[in-house]
Design an enzyme around this catalytic site. Structure first.
Site, PDB file in Angstrom:
ATOM      1  N   CYS A 118       0.750  -1.862  -0.055  1.00 53.95           N
ATOM      2  CA  CYS A 118      -0.447  -0.119  -0.096  1.00 53.95           C
ATOM      3  C   CYS A 118       0.802   1.366   0.433  1.00 53.95           C
ATOM      4  CB  CYS A 118      -0.909   0.098   1.260  1.00 53.95           C
ATOM      5  SG  CYS A 118      -1.838  -0.961   1.160  1.00 53.95           S
ATOM      6  N   HIS A 251      -2.595   7.454   4.486  1.00 55.57           N
ATOM      7  CA  HIS A 251      -2.831   6.077   3.694  1.00 55.57           C
ATOM      8  C   HIS A 251      -4.921   5.420   4.557  1.00 55.57           C
ATOM      9  CE1 HIS A 251      -3.529   1.966   1.537  1.00 55.57           C
ATOM     10  NE2 HIS A 251      -3.755   1.702   3.221  1.00 55.57           N
ATOM     11  N   ASN A 281      -9.865   0.020   1.669  1.00 55.53           N
ATOM     12  CA  ASN A 281      -7.961   0.443   1.421  1.00 55.53           C
ATOM     13  C   ASN A 281      -7.955   0.087   0.106  1.00 55.53           C
ATOM     14  OD1 ASN A 281      -5.556   0.025   1.588  1.00 55.53           O
ATOM     15  ND2 ASN A 281      -5.911  -0.979   3.217  1.00 55.53           N
TER      16      ASN A 281
HETATM   17  C1  LIG Z   1      -8.889  -6.158  10.845  1.00 57.30           C
HETATM   18  C2  LIG Z   1      -9.115  -4.970  11.799  1.00 57.30           C
HETATM   19  C3  LIG Z   1     -10.638  -4.296  11.570  1.00 57.30           C
HETATM   20  C4  LIG Z   1     -10.247  -5.957  13.219  1.00 57.30           C
HETATM   21  O1  LIG Z   1     -10.371  -4.931  14.212  1.00 57.30           O
HETATM   22  P1  LIG Z   1      -9.966  -5.892  15.715  1.00 57.30           P
HETATM   23  O2  LIG Z   1     -10.666  -4.473  16.652  1.00 57.30           O
HETATM   24  O3  LIG Z   1      -8.649  -6.222  16.178  1.00 57.30           O
HETATM   25  O4  LIG Z   1     -10.593  -6.862  15.651  1.00 57.30           O
HETATM   26  P2  LIG Z   1     -10.730  -8.577  16.448  1.00 57.30           P
HETATM   27  O5  LIG Z   1      -9.289  -8.720  15.592  1.00 57.30           O
HETATM   28  O6  LIG Z   1      -9.154  -8.324  17.768  1.00 57.30           O
HETATM   29  O7  LIG Z   1     -11.196  -9.269  16.206  1.00 57.30           O
HETATM   30  C5  LIG Z   1     -12.487  -8.925  17.242  1.00 57.30           C
HETATM   31  C6  LIG Z   1     -13.408 -10.097  16.603  1.00 57.30           C
HETATM   32  O8  LIG Z   1     -14.171  -9.862  15.837  1.00 57.30           O
HETATM   33  C7  LIG Z   1     -13.914 -10.742  14.987  1.00 57.30           C
HETATM   34  N1  LIG Z   1     -13.868 -10.638  13.407  1.00 57.30           N
HETATM   35  C8  LIG Z   1     -13.263 -10.364  12.328  1.00 57.30           C
HETATM   36  N2  LIG Z   1     -13.531  -9.618  11.063  1.00 57.30           N
HETATM   37  C9  LIG Z   1     -14.564  -9.767  11.188  1.00 57.30           C
HETATM   38  C10 LIG Z   1     -15.770  -9.268  10.786  1.00 57.30           C
HETATM   39  N3  LIG Z   1     -15.489  -8.188   9.455  1.00 57.30           N
HETATM   40  N4  LIG Z   1     -16.998  -9.196  10.990  1.00 57.30           N
HETATM   41  C11 LIG Z   1     -17.130  -9.466  12.217  1.00 57.30           C
HETATM   42  N5  LIG Z   1     -16.418 -10.044  13.276  1.00 57.30           N
HETATM   43  C12 LIG Z   1     -15.252  -9.951  12.540  1.00 57.30           C
HETATM   44  C13 LIG Z   1     -12.805 -11.761  14.859  1.00 57.30           C
HETATM   45  O9  LIG Z   1     -12.738 -12.954  14.330  1.00 57.30           O
HETATM   46  C14 LIG Z   1     -12.796 -11.736  16.081  1.00 57.30           C
HETATM   47  O10 LIG Z   1     -13.314 -12.726  16.569  1.00 57.30           O
HETATM   48  P3  LIG Z   1     -13.367 -13.628  18.500  1.00 57.30           P
HETATM   49  O11 LIG Z   1     -13.178 -12.477  19.407  1.00 57.30           O
HETATM   50  O12 LIG Z   1     -14.189 -14.260  18.625  1.00 57.30           O
HETATM   51  O13 LIG Z   1     -12.124 -14.161  18.525  1.00 57.30           O
HETATM   52  C15 LIG Z   1      -7.924  -4.424  12.442  1.00 57.30           C
HETATM   53  O14 LIG Z   1      -7.110  -5.281  13.134  1.00 57.30           O
HETATM   54  C16 LIG Z   1      -7.287  -4.032  11.952  1.00 57.30           C
HETATM   55  O15 LIG Z   1      -7.743  -3.010  11.369  1.00 57.30           O
HETATM   56  N6  LIG Z   1      -6.100  -4.048  11.154  1.00 57.30           N
HETATM   57  C17 LIG Z   1      -5.147  -3.064  10.564  1.00 57.30           C
HETATM   58  C18 LIG Z   1      -5.409  -4.135   9.182  1.00 57.30           C
HETATM   59  C19 LIG Z   1      -4.883  -3.118   7.745  1.00 57.30           C
HETATM   60  O16 LIG Z   1      -5.339  -1.985   7.767  1.00 57.30           O
HETATM   61  N7  LIG Z   1      -4.436  -3.688   7.009  1.00 57.30           N
HETATM   62  C20 LIG Z   1      -4.112  -3.393   5.517  1.00 57.30           C
HETATM   63  C21 LIG Z   1      -3.029  -2.091   6.006  1.00 57.30           C
HETATM   64  S1  LIG Z   1      -1.817  -1.725   4.279  1.00 57.30           S
END
Ligand SMILES: CC(C)(COP(=O)(O)OP(=O)(O)OC[C@H]1O[C@@H](n2cnc3c(N)ncnc32)[C@H](O)[C@@H]1OP(=O)(O)O)[C@@H](O)C(=O)NCCC(=O)NCCS
Length: 326
Positions: A118, A251, A281
């Site tokens: 990205c 970003h 994104n």
């Molecule tokens: C991916 C992201 C949104 C997840 O949010 P989070 O608050 O960290 O959530 P967690 O990973 O702690 O997951 C919490 C719960 O939500 C669930 N979950 C994940 N994706 C989900 C979705 N789309 N819908 C519903 N639940 C979801 C998980 O399975 C987890 O469940 P569990 O507690 O039963 O295991 C976050 O980690 C994030 O934004 N990371 C950066 C990703 C990114 O920007 N990548 C590209 C960079 S260029």
């Protein structure tokens, strides 16, 4: 890598394009167990664009390229460098750079693709800056774009909801006044497996994987750290304070990541361009699409100081500081 620029080079044209098809959170909830509420709360995304089966990256990028050329007042044949930052080229080869050069008639151009996740658009800006400043190129086209929908696992809710398709393009030329003031770029391959596409190249895996794999929490921690650090480093190197920056274009990965960086850096909300709600994104397309939105809403105007910071797969990060000149 970090440096303040020596030669005045600037952006003289900007264009963007996204596929027509809008995919809402509700639609994604038909494929995976998720909800509009969860996606909006955790990411700030409401909808994203996705390319049709017939479209490849070059098709989505071409209108952006034509718009950037038109604003700069050039034809394809005037371009002597064309860099496409992407992780989803039309194919491994020929490069999408070469394909686009052919489609716009840039017969004099060196053309290739650049892979920096990205952060690709910021890396490509720095590279084009160097070639124009060094006298190797006169007019460069930098394209940032991805069709991430092509490499997403439609059964993995943790990645499917985050990404969208789109592209942007800019024309770079030498100028009287400095446009670009400095760049900071970095990479940490040790963290690469937190956001990767194993099985997409020459490394053989026991279980080949065609889709993006991500450790969301680790990427979140990485993203919040480098967005702040990279911005602070480039501002310090250029002798510019946060208060001097008129427009902040991070970003567009996730509203929570952007909010964290904005707070830590001390930018007021009105200086921050945010469109992740509409596009998700878009990887290398994210920063040019946000620049275009900043221009469209009147915040990004000639003479203003703009800070762009990207981060992503690699893991990579990068900032460009510039005075906007169109
Ligand atoms: C991916 C992201 C949104 C997840 O949010 P989070 O608050 O960290 O959530 P967690 O990973 O702690 O997951 C919490 C719960 O939500 C669930 N979950 C994940 N994706 C989900 C979705 N789309 N819908 C519903 N639940 C979801 C998980 O399975 C987890 O469940 P569990 O507690 O039963 O295991 C976050 O980690 C994030 O934004 N990371 C950066 C990703 C990114 O920007 N990548 C590209 C960079 S260029």
């Amino acid at each position: 890598m970090i440096g303040a620029t020596q030669q005045p080079v600037t952006i003289t044209g900007l264009g963007c394009h996204v596929p027509e098809r809008v995919v809402t959170n509700e639609e994604l909830a038909q494929y995976v167990e998720t909800s509009d509420e969860w996606i909006r709360e955790r990411t700030g995304i409401r909808e994203r664009r996705m390319a049709s089966k017939e479209e490849a990256l070059s098709d989505v990028a071409l209108p952006a390229v034509n718009a950037a050329l038109a604003q700069a007042g050039f034809e394809g044949q005037d371009i002597d460098l064309l860099i496409v930052a992407t992780v989803t080229p039309d194919m491994a080869f020929p490069s999408t750079g070469a394909i686009l050069a052919d489609r716009i008639g840039a017969t004099e151009a060196a053309a290739y693709d650049l892979s920096a996740g990205c952060t690709g658009f910021v890396y490509a800006l720095a590279q084009a800056y160097g070639m124009v400043a060094g006298g190797l190129a006169t007019r460069a086209l930098v394209v940032g774009g991805d069709l991430l929908s092509r490499i997403l696992d439609w059964e993995d809710r943790s990645t499917l909801v985050l990404f969208g398709d789109g592209a942007g393009a800019v024309v770079l030329e030498a100028a009287e006044e400095p446009g670009f003031l400095g760049f900071e770029l970095g990479a940490d391959g040790g963290g690469g497996a937190n956001l990767w596409l194993p099985g997409s190249g020459s490394r053989l895996f026991d279980e080949p994987e065609r889709y993006v794999k991500m450790n969301g929490r680790e990427v979140f921690k990485f993203a919040t750290r480098v967005l702040v650090q990279s911005a602070q480093d480039i501002l310090a190197r250029c002798g510019v304070s946060v208060e001097d920056v008129d427009v902040y274009v991070p970003h567009q990965a996730n509203v929570r990541i952007i909010d964290h960086a904005t707070r830590k850096l001390g930018f007021p909300q009105e200086k921050v361009v945010m469109n992740v709600d509409r596009y998700g994104n878009t990887s290398s397309g994210s920063i040019p699409l946000a620049l275009a939105d900043g221009v469209a809403d009147g915040r990004l105007r000639r003479g203003q100081l703009v800070l762009m910071t990207g981060m992503g797969a690699g893991l990579t990060w990068g900032s460009a500081l510039m005075r906007w000149s169109i």
